[in-house]
Scaffold this active site. Structure first.
Site, PDB file in Angstrom:
ATOM      1  N   TYR A  83     -13.732 -21.476 -24.016  1.00  0.00           N
ATOM      2  CA  TYR A  83     -14.817 -21.518 -25.016  1.00  0.00           C
ATOM      3  C   TYR A  83     -16.018 -20.644 -24.636  1.00  0.00           C
ATOM      4  O   TYR A  83     -16.897 -20.401 -25.454  1.00  0.00           O
ATOM      5  CB  TYR A  83     -15.285 -22.968 -25.274  1.00  0.00           C
ATOM      6  CG  TYR A  83     -15.863 -23.687 -24.074  1.00  0.00           C
ATOM      7  CD1 TYR A  83     -17.107 -23.361 -23.552  1.00  0.00           C
ATOM      8  CD2 TYR A  83     -15.161 -24.711 -23.458  1.00  0.00           C
ATOM      9  CE1 TYR A  83     -17.631 -24.009 -22.455  1.00  0.00           C
ATOM     10  CE2 TYR A  83     -15.669 -25.375 -22.356  1.00  0.00           C
ATOM     11  CZ  TYR A  83     -16.898 -25.018 -21.867  1.00  0.00           C
ATOM     12  OH  TYR A  83     -17.402 -25.654 -20.779  1.00  0.00           O
ATOM     13  N   GLU A  84     -16.037 -20.177 -23.385  1.00  0.00           N
ATOM     14  CA  GLU A  84     -17.149 -19.303 -22.998  1.00  0.00           C
ATOM     15  C   GLU A  84     -16.987 -17.901 -23.574  1.00  0.00           C
ATOM     16  O   GLU A  84     -17.899 -17.086 -23.488  1.00  0.00           O
ATOM     17  CB  GLU A  84     -17.254 -19.252 -21.470  1.00  0.00           C
ATOM     18  CG  GLU A  84     -17.699 -20.596 -20.899  1.00  0.00           C
ATOM     19  CD  GLU A  84     -17.705 -20.613 -19.392  1.00  0.00           C
ATOM     20  OE1 GLU A  84     -18.605 -20.003 -18.801  1.00  0.00           O
ATOM     21  OE2 GLU A  84     -16.807 -21.228 -18.801  1.00  0.00           O
ATOM     22  N   SER A 122     -16.350 -30.369 -13.850  1.00  0.00           N
ATOM     23  CA  SER A 122     -17.753 -30.703 -14.166  1.00  0.00           C
ATOM     24  C   SER A 122     -18.305 -31.793 -13.271  1.00  0.00           C
ATOM     25  O   SER A 122     -17.756 -32.888 -13.214  1.00  0.00           O
ATOM     26  CB  SER A 122     -17.845 -31.265 -15.591  1.00  0.00           C
ATOM     27  OG  SER A 122     -17.904 -30.250 -16.512  1.00  0.00           O
ATOM     28  N   ALA A 133     -13.252 -33.317 -15.558  1.00  0.00           N
ATOM     29  CA  ALA A 133     -13.824 -34.466 -16.249  1.00  0.00           C
ATOM     30  C   ALA A 133     -13.173 -34.473 -17.634  1.00  0.00           C
ATOM     31  O   ALA A 133     -12.991 -33.418 -18.236  1.00  0.00           O
ATOM     32  CB  ALA A 133     -15.326 -34.303 -16.367  1.00  0.00           C
ATOM     33  N   ASN A 147     -15.997 -40.275 -19.972  1.00  0.00           N
ATOM     34  CA  ASN A 147     -16.448 -40.933 -21.223  1.00  0.00           C
ATOM     35  C   ASN A 147     -15.202 -41.335 -21.997  1.00  0.00           C
ATOM     36  O   ASN A 147     -14.113 -40.805 -21.760  1.00  0.00           O
ATOM     37  CB  ASN A 147     -17.272 -39.938 -22.065  1.00  0.00           C
ATOM     38  CG  ASN A 147     -16.487 -38.672 -22.368  1.00  0.00           C
ATOM     39  OD1 ASN A 147     -16.390 -37.763 -21.531  1.00  0.00           O
ATOM     40  ND2 ASN A 147     -15.896 -38.612 -23.543  1.00  0.00           N
ATOM     41  N   HIS A 197     -22.897 -33.733 -22.755  1.00  0.00           N
ATOM     42  CA  HIS A 197     -22.571 -33.160 -21.437  1.00  0.00           C
ATOM     43  C   HIS A 197     -23.353 -33.883 -20.332  1.00  0.00           C
ATOM     44  O   HIS A 197     -22.874 -34.035 -19.209  1.00  0.00           O
ATOM     45  CB  HIS A 197     -22.895 -31.657 -21.452  1.00  0.00           C
ATOM     46  CG  HIS A 197     -22.415 -30.926 -20.233  1.00  0.00           C
ATOM     47  ND1 HIS A 197     -21.108 -30.968 -19.800  1.00  0.00           N
ATOM     48  CD2 HIS A 197     -23.067 -30.126 -19.351  1.00  0.00           C
ATOM     49  CE1 HIS A 197     -20.988 -30.235 -18.699  1.00  0.00           C
ATOM     50  NE2 HIS A 197     -22.163 -29.715 -18.411  1.00  0.00           N
ATOM     51  N   HIS A 228     -21.954 -26.086 -13.332  1.00  0.00           N
ATOM     52  CA  HIS A 228     -20.844 -25.398 -12.667  1.00  0.00           C
ATOM     53  C   HIS A 228     -21.431 -24.306 -11.789  1.00  0.00           C
ATOM     54  O   HIS A 228     -22.064 -23.381 -12.292  1.00  0.00           O
ATOM     55  CB  HIS A 228     -19.911 -24.736 -13.680  1.00  0.00           C
ATOM     56  CG  HIS A 228     -19.026 -25.683 -14.397  1.00  0.00           C
ATOM     57  ND1 HIS A 228     -17.658 -25.684 -14.248  1.00  0.00           N
ATOM     58  CD2 HIS A 228     -19.302 -26.667 -15.274  1.00  0.00           C
ATOM     59  CE1 HIS A 228     -17.138 -26.638 -15.011  1.00  0.00           C
ATOM     60  NE2 HIS A 228     -18.108 -27.237 -15.643  1.00  0.00           N
ATOM     61  N   MET A 270     -11.103 -29.594 -21.845  1.00  0.00           N
ATOM     62  CA  MET A 270     -11.209 -28.200 -22.289  1.00  0.00           C
ATOM     63  C   MET A 270     -10.774 -27.223 -21.195  1.00  0.00           C
ATOM     64  O   MET A 270     -11.209 -26.073 -21.173  1.00  0.00           O
ATOM     65  CB  MET A 270     -12.653 -27.904 -22.708  1.00  0.00           C
ATOM     66  CG  MET A 270     -13.194 -28.869 -23.755  1.00  0.00           C
ATOM     67  SD  MET A 270     -14.939 -28.564 -24.093  1.00  0.00           S
ATOM     68  CE  MET A 270     -15.374 -30.035 -25.054  1.00  0.00           C
ATOM     69  N   SER A 271      -9.933 -27.681 -20.271  1.00  0.00           N
ATOM     70  CA  SER A 271      -9.505 -26.807 -19.164  1.00  0.00           C
ATOM     71  C   SER A 271      -8.125 -27.226 -18.687  1.00  0.00           C
ATOM     72  O   SER A 271      -7.386 -27.895 -19.404  1.00  0.00           O
ATOM     73  CB  SER A 271     -10.515 -26.926 -18.003  1.00  0.00           C
ATOM     74  OG  SER A 271     -10.468 -28.229 -17.467  1.00  0.00           O
ATOM     75  N   HIS A 328     -14.066 -21.395 -18.658  1.00  0.00           N
ATOM     76  CA  HIS A 328     -13.427 -22.039 -19.817  1.00  0.00           C
ATOM     77  C   HIS A 328     -13.210 -21.028 -20.937  1.00  0.00           C
ATOM     78  O   HIS A 328     -14.000 -20.099 -21.113  1.00  0.00           O
ATOM     79  CB  HIS A 328     -14.310 -23.175 -20.340  1.00  0.00           C
ATOM     80  CG  HIS A 328     -14.630 -24.210 -19.314  1.00  0.00           C
ATOM     81  ND1 HIS A 328     -15.634 -24.042 -18.400  1.00  0.00           N
ATOM     82  CD2 HIS A 328     -14.070 -25.412 -19.055  1.00  0.00           C
ATOM     83  CE1 HIS A 328     -15.676 -25.104 -17.600  1.00  0.00           C
ATOM     84  NE2 HIS A 328     -14.744 -25.952 -17.977  1.00  0.00           N
TER      85      HIS A 328
HETATM   86  N1  HPA Z   1     -13.501 -34.192 -24.777  1.00  0.00           N
HETATM   87  C1  HPA Z   1     -13.259 -32.955 -24.292  1.00  0.00           C
HETATM   88  N2  HPA Z   1     -13.622 -32.559 -23.100  1.00  0.00           N
HETATM   89  C2  HPA Z   1     -14.265 -33.447 -22.309  1.00  0.00           C
HETATM   90  C3  HPA Z   1     -14.547 -34.750 -22.742  1.00  0.00           C
HETATM   91  C4  HPA Z   1     -14.144 -35.142 -24.050  1.00  0.00           C
HETATM   92  O1  HPA Z   1     -14.370 -36.280 -24.498  1.00  0.00           O
HETATM   93  N3  HPA Z   1     -15.195 -35.366 -21.718  1.00  0.00           N
HETATM   94  C5  HPA Z   1     -15.288 -34.464 -20.700  1.00  0.00           C
HETATM   95  N4  HPA Z   1     -14.720 -33.295 -21.060  1.00  0.00           N
END
Ligand code: HPA
Length: 273
Positions: A86-87, A31, A114, A236, A248, A62, A212-213, A84
């Protein structure tokens, strides 16, 4: 319905219609980190939409293409945008792009993402070298008939993130004066961010970064005998550690800020592989 190998072969044929470039290193940009592909010596670009049967990413921020070219003298293929779970794609389709890059010639897989930070002392903007992962909360991408031509039924996962490459990553970060954390990445399915209770659990399990990847991609690469490495960019602090709700937009804004330092590091590592 054909086998996974049939699917890979069909996709590789589509790519080979556009370019005969043979990469040595495959780089996946997470990301907001996709800009790196715009700064290399490009030889060819193949849009995912031009590859029959290829899963197309729907995430804002993306792009969806393979970029072939050189970083220093190293021939690379860059995934500008990944897919991903989740898609809504099957876990097999999620990892198909990695298998295609191996079939195109890549021997090394360099994963970036990320991630939310939960390790002690982790701060927004940190970079974390991935030393190990926890993929127990997502389906294993090797479930199903084993494709013997790709790898063995029960592949060893005790050293997924290659020790020698980790040494190179550390050396490069020191040379560039970039402070580098290290730790375990945990993959959840998303797309909702985690709850504070889930982050507490992840911390108890020994994770330092959450996303998530990545982990499922590392598994299939190791299955195929690729050398794997990865760096998480802490966009974050994870839920419950962060004082503000996660978004996001925050992830992308943080990525933009760290991009120059991150890109310099990734390029130096690849030049030294
Ligand atoms: N959690 C899950 N996926 C993420 C996060 C998070 O805090 N930050 C960036 N991708």
């Amino acid at each position: 319905m054909g086998t996974i190998k049939d699917k890979i072969d069909r996709c590789v044929a589509c790519v080979r219609n556009k370019t005969d470039f043979v990469p040595r290193v495959a780089l996946v940009l997470g990301s907001g980190l996709g800009d790196l592909a715009d700064t290399i010596e490009v030889e060819a670009v193949v849009d995912y939409t031009d590859i029959e049967g290829f899963p197309i990413s729907t995430v804002v921020g993306h792009k969806g293409r393979y970029v072939f070219g050189y970083i220093d003298k190293t021939p690379v293929v860059i995934m500008q945008g990944r897919v991903h779970y989740y898609e809504g794609y099957s876990i097999n389709d999620v990892v198909l792009p990695i298998r295609i890059m191996k079939a195109l010639g890549a021997e090394v897989l360099f994963l970036t993402n990320a991630a939310g930070g939960l390790g002690d002392g982790f701060l927004c903007g940190d970079l974390m070298m991935i030393r190990d992962h926890i993929a127990t909360f997502v389906p294993n991408p090797l479930i199903g008939p084993n494709e013997e031509s790709l790898g063995v039924r029960f592949p060893d996962m005790s050293n997924i993130y290659d020790n020698d490459i980790c040494k190179i990553i550390k050396d490069c970060s020191e040379k560039l004066n970039i402070s580098l954390k290290e730790g375990t990445y945990i993959q959840f399915t998303g797309p909702s961010y985690e709850t504070p209770a889930e982050i507490k659990m992840a911390k108890l399990l020994g994770a330092s970064a959450v996303g998530m990847s990545t982990a499922v991609e590392a598994i299939v690469a190791k299955h195929m005998g690729m050398r794997v490495c990865g760096i998480s960019f802490i966009s974050n602090l994870a839920a419950g550690i962060s004082e503000t709700p996660l978004s996001h937009e925050e992830v992308k804004a943080a990525a933009d800020e760290v991009a120059p330092k991150f890109q310099a590091l990734v390029k130096m590592i690849i030049a030294n592989l």
